[in-house]
Scaffold this active site. Structure first.
Site, PDB file in Angstrom:
ATOM      1  N   THR A  81      11.789  10.113  -4.234  1.00  0.00           N
ATOM      2  CA  THR A  81      12.587   8.925  -3.899  1.00  0.00           C
ATOM      3  C   THR A  81      12.339   7.795  -4.900  1.00  0.00           C
ATOM      4  OG1 THR A  81      12.230   9.551  -1.618  1.00  0.00           O
ATOM      5  CG2 THR A  81      13.074   7.353  -1.980  1.00  0.00           C
ATOM      6  N   VAL A  82      11.061   7.514  -5.176  1.00  0.00           N
ATOM      7  CA  VAL A  82      10.740   6.382  -6.052  1.00  0.00           C
ATOM      8  C   VAL A  82      11.092   6.719  -7.503  1.00  0.00           C
ATOM      9  CG1 VAL A  82       8.928   4.835  -6.867  1.00  0.00           C
ATOM     10  CG2 VAL A  82       8.930   5.586  -4.476  1.00  0.00           C
ATOM     11  N   ASP A 109      -2.791   3.569   5.328  1.00  0.00           N
ATOM     12  CA  ASP A 109      -1.951   3.057   4.237  1.00  0.00           C
ATOM     13  C   ASP A 109      -2.128   1.536   4.105  1.00  0.00           C
ATOM     14  OD1 ASP A 109       0.580   3.338   2.446  1.00  0.00           O
ATOM     15  OD2 ASP A 109       1.138   1.812   3.899  1.00  0.00           O
ATOM     16  N   GLY A 121       5.282  -2.806  -1.629  1.00  0.00           N
ATOM     17  CA  GLY A 121       6.529  -2.316  -2.225  1.00  0.00           C
ATOM     18  C   GLY A 121       7.174  -3.285  -3.202  1.00  0.00           C
ATOM     19  N   LYS A 143      -3.856  -0.818   0.912  1.00  0.00           N
ATOM     20  CA  LYS A 143      -3.236  -2.002   0.308  1.00  0.00           C
ATOM     21  C   LYS A 143      -4.122  -3.228   0.493  1.00  0.00           C
ATOM     22  CE  LYS A 143       1.299   0.001   1.309  1.00  0.00           C
ATOM     23  NZ  LYS A 143       2.331   0.117   2.347  1.00  0.00           N
TER      24      LYS A 143
END
Ligand code: HSE
Length: 440
Positions: A25-26, A214, A147, A218
């Site tokens: 996707t990225v 996750d 993001g 971060k």
């Protein structure tokens, strides 16, 4: 009309040649962005940015992007060794394994590395930064945190004059999507998780999202960046949202709060506190208004005051935006130490005792609805030194009741003590739920 100054500058410099690992996707988002905004990127970067090689699991899959004339490497580590690659873009993910091998090979070859890999940076960022510092090689990871929000750049550069004592926020879009959906639609956790997976912003293993890992990746990166301290992912006290019930959301709302997964890092005299877990946020707090899968980061600087950043924390477009911003910095030769100061300047910090921190707390208990149960709870609270500020009890037809209460400010240890005192009680029909209340 073309700008002659820019055209001259671009033509004087050779293109920055990329090797992209990962066309999921990225990766496809990055390819699309580089193609669609190529002319603008060249003007901003002062040189063209081209993709000379890619690596992906499946060479043949139609991704809707042009790969004609671009070399394909089945072994992604080979990208680092290619003479026609100046900068490797790692979009594969994973803490160790091929992604780490590629990162080490790239920096080891003296080539720039741009990555969106939060797990790898949280675990190995210091080692990679050592190689980067030693060779003055760009190591960039804007897309690893929140993001599309340019929060790394803002904190690393825009706020770099400040002493930052606290950084916190909503760092996982999947959890925010789940919690806000549960709130708006009164649905249960499992039901909404399935929808988040279908929408594609959950991690391959959604446990990383819903168990808070996750967000902890971060947060640990943000803390090192903001405080100038060594990365300490293992020091993040991490709790997820699996045990949140629709009733918790309902009662929190009745008490004037929203439930959000909050990552919080503070630097104080007692040491470094890092936590990720569900919290109650006052309904008027800006974090209470962050909808759906968005992220938000709050940082408090001693001269700038409170900074608030909000935007898309996941998805191909926003993540590609962050990745390509890093690529443009590399093309401009604008970088510097990965963690805002040379890695040997990052200080080792002791961990503060998380249980000693004081604040209000939400407690939810499922109990048998019979004489004396409330007294039992009150005695446990009293004996643990916990004072109750507000309280809701709702009975149900099955002879059980849900009790939701908010304490006055007290330590986490005190509430844990109260729960321990209640743990053997025959009145409890399920494990209690305790959540801190954000009071900032
Ligand atoms: N799974 C992550 C999230 C994707 O939901 O926030 C972006 O890191």
């Amino acid at each position: 009309m073309p700008n002659s100054r820019t055209d001259t500058a671009s033509s004087q410099r050779p293109p920055l040649r990329l090797g992209i690992a990962g066309l999921g996707t990225v990766g496809t988002g990055v390819m699309r962005l580089l193609a669609e905004n190529a002319a603008l990127i060249e003007r901003r970067a002062g040189r063209a940015v081209t993709v000379t090689a890619v690596s992906a699991r499946d060479a043949k899959r139609d991704r809707g992007i042009h790969l004609t004339g671009i070399a394909f490497e089945s072994d992604m580590t080979a990208l680092a060794a290619r003479d026609d690659v100046d900068c490797v873009v790692e979009l594969v993910g994973g803490t160790d394994g091929p992604a780490l091998a590629l990162a080490q090979a790239t920096l080891g070859a003296g080539k720039a590395l741009v990555t969106a890999n939060k797990a790898m940076i949280a675990h190995h960022g210091m080692d990679l930064a050592r190689i980067s510092d030693g060779g003055d090689i760009p190591l960039k990871f804007e897309a690893a945190v929140a993001g599309g929000i340019p929060v790394i750049k803002a904190l690393r550069e825009g706020a770099s004059a400040n002493r930052i004592m606290r950084v916190y926020g909503i760092l996982n879009g999947t959890c925010n999507f789940i919690l806000t959906k549960m709130e708006a639609e009164g649905r249960g956790f499992e039901d909404v998780l399935a929808e988040a997976q279908a929408k594609g912003f959950a991690e391959a293993d959604p446990a990383f999202d819903v168990d808070g890992i996750d967000a902890a990746h971060k947060l640990s990166i943000l803390a090192a960046m903001c405080f100038g301290t060594q990365l300490d992912f293992d020091g993040v006290a991490t709790h997820g949202i699996r045990d949140i019930r629709a009733e918790d959301i309902r009662e929190a709302t009745a008490l004037g709060y929203r439930v959000r997964l909050i990552g919080m890092a503070e630097q104080g005299e007692a040491g470094l506190t890092q936590s990720v877990g569900p919290c109650l946020v006052h309904e008027d707090h800006p974090l209470g208004y962050v909808p759906g899968s968005l992220n938000a980061v709050v940082a408090e600087g001693n001269f700038v005051g409170r900074l608030f950043f909000e935007g898309a924390g996941a998805g191909d477009g926003p993540t590609a935006s962050a990745v390509v911003a890093d690529i443009i910095d590399v093309a401009r030769d604008e970088y510097g130490p990965a963690f805002a100061m040379p890695v040997d300047q990052l200080q080792a910090m002791s961990r503060a005792d998380a249980g000693a921190g004081t604040g209000k707390r939400y407690v939810r208990l499922l109990v048998e609805d019979r004489t004396g149960v409330l007294a039992e709870i009150a005695i446990a609270m009293r004996d643990a030194g916990v004072s109750v500020e507000s309280f809701i009890q709702r009975g149900s037809e099955d002879g059980r009741a849900l009790i939701a209460l908010v304490t006055h400010a007290c330590s986490g240890d005190a509430v844990a003590d109260a729960m321990r005192r209640l743990s053997g009680s025959s009145a409890l029909v399920g494990p209690p739920m305790v959540m801190p209340i954000l009071d900032l």
